[in-house]
Design a protein around this motif. Sequence first.
Motif, PDB file in Angstrom:
ATOM      1  N   LEU A   1     -12.978 -27.156  -6.238  1.00 38.35           N
ATOM      2  CA  LEU A   1     -12.234 -25.919  -6.440  1.00 38.35           C
ATOM      3  C   LEU A   1     -13.046 -24.935  -7.275  1.00 38.35           C
ATOM      4  N   GLY A   2     -13.727 -25.418  -8.297  1.00 34.77           N
ATOM      5  CA  GLY A   2     -14.565 -24.542  -9.122  1.00 34.77           C
ATOM      6  C   GLY A   2     -15.685 -23.909  -8.316  1.00 34.77           C
ATOM      7  N   GLN A   3     -16.347 -24.688  -7.463  1.00 35.62           N
ATOM      8  CA  GLN A   3     -17.408 -24.159  -6.605  1.00 35.62           C
ATOM      9  C   GLN A   3     -16.839 -23.156  -5.607  1.00 35.62           C
ATOM     10  N   PHE A   4     -15.658 -23.469  -5.078  1.00 40.31           N
ATOM     11  CA  PHE A   4     -15.004 -22.573  -4.135  1.00 40.31           C
ATOM     12  C   PHE A   4     -14.744 -21.205  -4.763  1.00 40.31           C
ATOM     13  N   LEU A   5     -14.210 -21.193  -5.987  1.00 37.37           N
ATOM     14  CA  LEU A   5     -13.900 -19.930  -6.654  1.00 37.37           C
ATOM     15  C   LEU A   5     -15.151 -19.069  -6.801  1.00 37.37           C
ATOM     16  N   LYS A   6     -16.277 -19.698  -7.084  1.00 36.48           N
ATOM     17  CA  LYS A   6     -17.528 -18.963  -7.202  1.00 36.48           C
ATOM     18  C   LYS A   6     -17.995 -18.494  -5.828  1.00 36.48           C
ATOM     19  N   GLU A   7     -17.960 -19.364  -4.837  1.00 31.97           N
ATOM     20  CA  GLU A   7     -18.398 -19.032  -3.480  1.00 31.97           C
ATOM     21  C   GLU A   7     -17.572 -17.893  -2.886  1.00 31.97           C
TER      22      GLU A   7
ATOM     23  N   TRP B   1     -11.232 -21.501 -17.339  1.00 30.87           N
ATOM     24  CA  TRP B   1     -10.449 -20.383 -17.854  1.00 30.87           C
ATOM     25  C   TRP B   1      -9.601 -19.769 -16.738  1.00 30.87           C
ATOM     26  N   PHE B   2     -10.217 -19.502 -15.584  1.00 30.00           N
ATOM     27  CA  PHE B   2      -9.497 -18.867 -14.483  1.00 30.00           C
ATOM     28  C   PHE B   2      -8.280 -19.688 -14.077  1.00 30.00           C
ATOM     29  N   LEU B   3      -8.459 -20.995 -13.952  1.00 22.18           N
ATOM     30  CA  LEU B   3      -7.365 -21.860 -13.519  1.00 22.18           C
ATOM     31  C   LEU B   3      -6.252 -21.955 -14.562  1.00 22.18           C
ATOM     32  N   SER B   4      -6.567 -21.672 -15.825  1.00 24.84           N
ATOM     33  CA  SER B   4      -5.522 -21.680 -16.849  1.00 24.84           C
ATOM     34  C   SER B   4      -4.757 -20.356 -16.888  1.00 24.84           C
ATOM     35  N   GLU B   5      -5.335 -19.300 -16.330  1.00 26.07           N
ATOM     36  CA  GLU B   5      -4.726 -17.974 -16.382  1.00 26.07           C
ATOM     37  C   GLU B   5      -4.060 -17.536 -15.076  1.00 26.07           C
ATOM     38  N   PHE B   6      -4.503 -18.064 -13.937  1.00 29.65           N
ATOM     39  CA  PHE B   6      -4.012 -17.627 -12.634  1.00 29.65           C
ATOM     40  C   PHE B   6      -3.499 -18.811 -11.827  1.00 29.65           C
ATOM     41  N   ALA B   7      -2.457 -18.569 -11.042  1.00 28.57           N
ATOM     42  CA  ALA B   7      -1.895 -19.619 -10.189  1.00 28.57           C
ATOM     43  C   ALA B   7      -2.783 -19.825  -8.958  1.00 28.57           C
ATOM     44  N   VAL B   8      -3.092 -21.083  -8.686  1.00 31.65           N
ATOM     45  CA  VAL B   8      -3.856 -21.451  -7.500  1.00 31.65           C
ATOM     46  C   VAL B   8      -3.105 -22.577  -6.803  1.00 31.65           C
ATOM     47  N   GLU B   9      -2.930 -22.445  -5.500  1.00 29.49           N
ATOM     48  CA  GLU B   9      -2.278 -23.489  -4.711  1.00 29.49           C
ATOM     49  C   GLU B   9      -3.235 -23.984  -3.637  1.00 29.49           C
ATOM     50  N   VAL B  10      -3.262 -25.299  -3.465  1.00 27.79           N
ATOM     51  CA  VAL B  10      -4.035 -25.917  -2.394  1.00 27.79           C
ATOM     52  C   VAL B  10      -3.031 -26.588  -1.462  1.00 27.79           C
ATOM     53  N   ASN B  11      -3.010 -26.144  -0.226  1.00 28.65           N
ATOM     54  CA  ASN B  11      -2.069 -26.666   0.771  1.00 28.65           C
ATOM     55  C   ASN B  11      -0.622 -26.629   0.259  1.00 28.65           C
TER      56      ASN B  11
ATOM     57  N   ASP C   1      -8.348 -27.168   4.611  1.00 33.17           N
ATOM     58  CA  ASP C   1      -7.508 -26.896   3.447  1.00 33.17           C
ATOM     59  C   ASP C   1      -7.280 -25.386   3.304  1.00 33.17           C
ATOM     60  N   VAL C   2      -6.095 -25.022   2.844  1.00 34.34           N
ATOM     61  CA  VAL C   2      -5.747 -23.620   2.614  1.00 34.34           C
ATOM     62  C   VAL C   2      -5.553 -23.424   1.115  1.00 34.34           C
ATOM     63  N   VAL C   3      -6.248 -22.432   0.570  1.00 37.62           N
ATOM     64  CA  VAL C   3      -6.195 -22.150  -0.863  1.00 37.62           C
ATOM     65  C   VAL C   3      -5.592 -20.765  -1.066  1.00 37.62           C
ATOM     66  N   GLU C   4      -4.524 -20.700  -1.848  1.00 35.86           N
ATOM     67  CA  GLU C   4      -3.879 -19.433  -2.198  1.00 35.86           C
ATOM     68  C   GLU C   4      -4.232 -19.137  -3.649  1.00 35.86           C
ATOM     69  N   VAL C   5      -4.816 -17.973  -3.893  1.00 41.07           N
ATOM     70  CA  VAL C   5      -5.228 -17.603  -5.237  1.00 41.07           C
ATOM     71  C   VAL C   5      -4.479 -16.343  -5.658  1.00 41.07           C
ATOM     72  N   GLU C   6      -3.739 -16.451  -6.760  1.00 35.01           N
ATOM     73  CA  GLU C   6      -2.973 -15.315  -7.284  1.00 35.01           C
ATOM     74  C   GLU C   6      -3.866 -14.084  -7.413  1.00 35.01           C
ATOM     75  N   GLU C   7      -3.391 -12.961  -6.896  1.00 36.16           N
ATOM     76  CA  GLU C   7      -4.078 -11.663  -6.943  1.00 36.16           C
ATOM     77  C   GLU C   7      -5.342 -11.600  -6.096  1.00 36.16           C
ATOM     78  N   ASN C   8      -5.656 -12.652  -5.326  1.00 39.00           N
ATOM     79  CA  ASN C   8      -6.864 -12.657  -4.507  1.00 39.00           C
ATOM     80  C   ASN C   8      -6.610 -13.013  -3.047  1.00 39.00           C
ATOM     81  N   GLY C   9      -5.451 -13.577  -2.741  1.00 40.88           N
ATOM     82  CA  GLY C   9      -5.113 -13.853  -1.354  1.00 40.88           C
ATOM     83  C   GLY C   9      -5.296 -15.295  -0.931  1.00 40.88           C
ATOM     84  N   SER C  10      -5.350 -15.454   0.392  1.00 40.82           N
ATOM     85  CA  SER C  10      -5.392 -16.776   1.008  1.00 40.82           C
ATOM     86  C   SER C  10      -6.763 -17.028   1.627  1.00 40.82           C
ATOM     87  N   PHE C  11      -7.231 -18.264   1.493  1.00 41.92           N
ATOM     88  CA  PHE C  11      -8.537 -18.649   2.027  1.00 41.92           C
ATOM     89  C   PHE C  11      -8.405 -19.973   2.762  1.00 41.92           C
TER      90      PHE C  11
END
Length: 74
Positions: A14-20, A32-42, A57-67
């Motif tokens: 997940l950390g590598q994904f956020l950077k990629e 830090w990001f994961l403590s401040e923003f909601a992230v959902e996996v599937n 896998d589908v990743v939903e990131v608060e304020e950033n959308g779906s991947f």
Amino acid sequence: MGEAINITTEYITLGQFLKEAGIIDTGGMAKWFLSEFAVEVNGEEEARRGRKLYPGDVVEVEENGSFTIGTGEG
């Protein structure tokens, strides 16, 4: 469906994904990001930067959308 993030390995953390995905600038920002923003996996909330993400896998990131994790094939 959201933006596709293609990987060439079996999985990506997940950390590598956020950077990629361009959501964070460095891997060190993941905790830090994961403590401040909601992230959902599937559809399940996830806060572990080491969580393994596999193609499909589908990743939903608060304020950033779906991947979607893909392989770049087909």
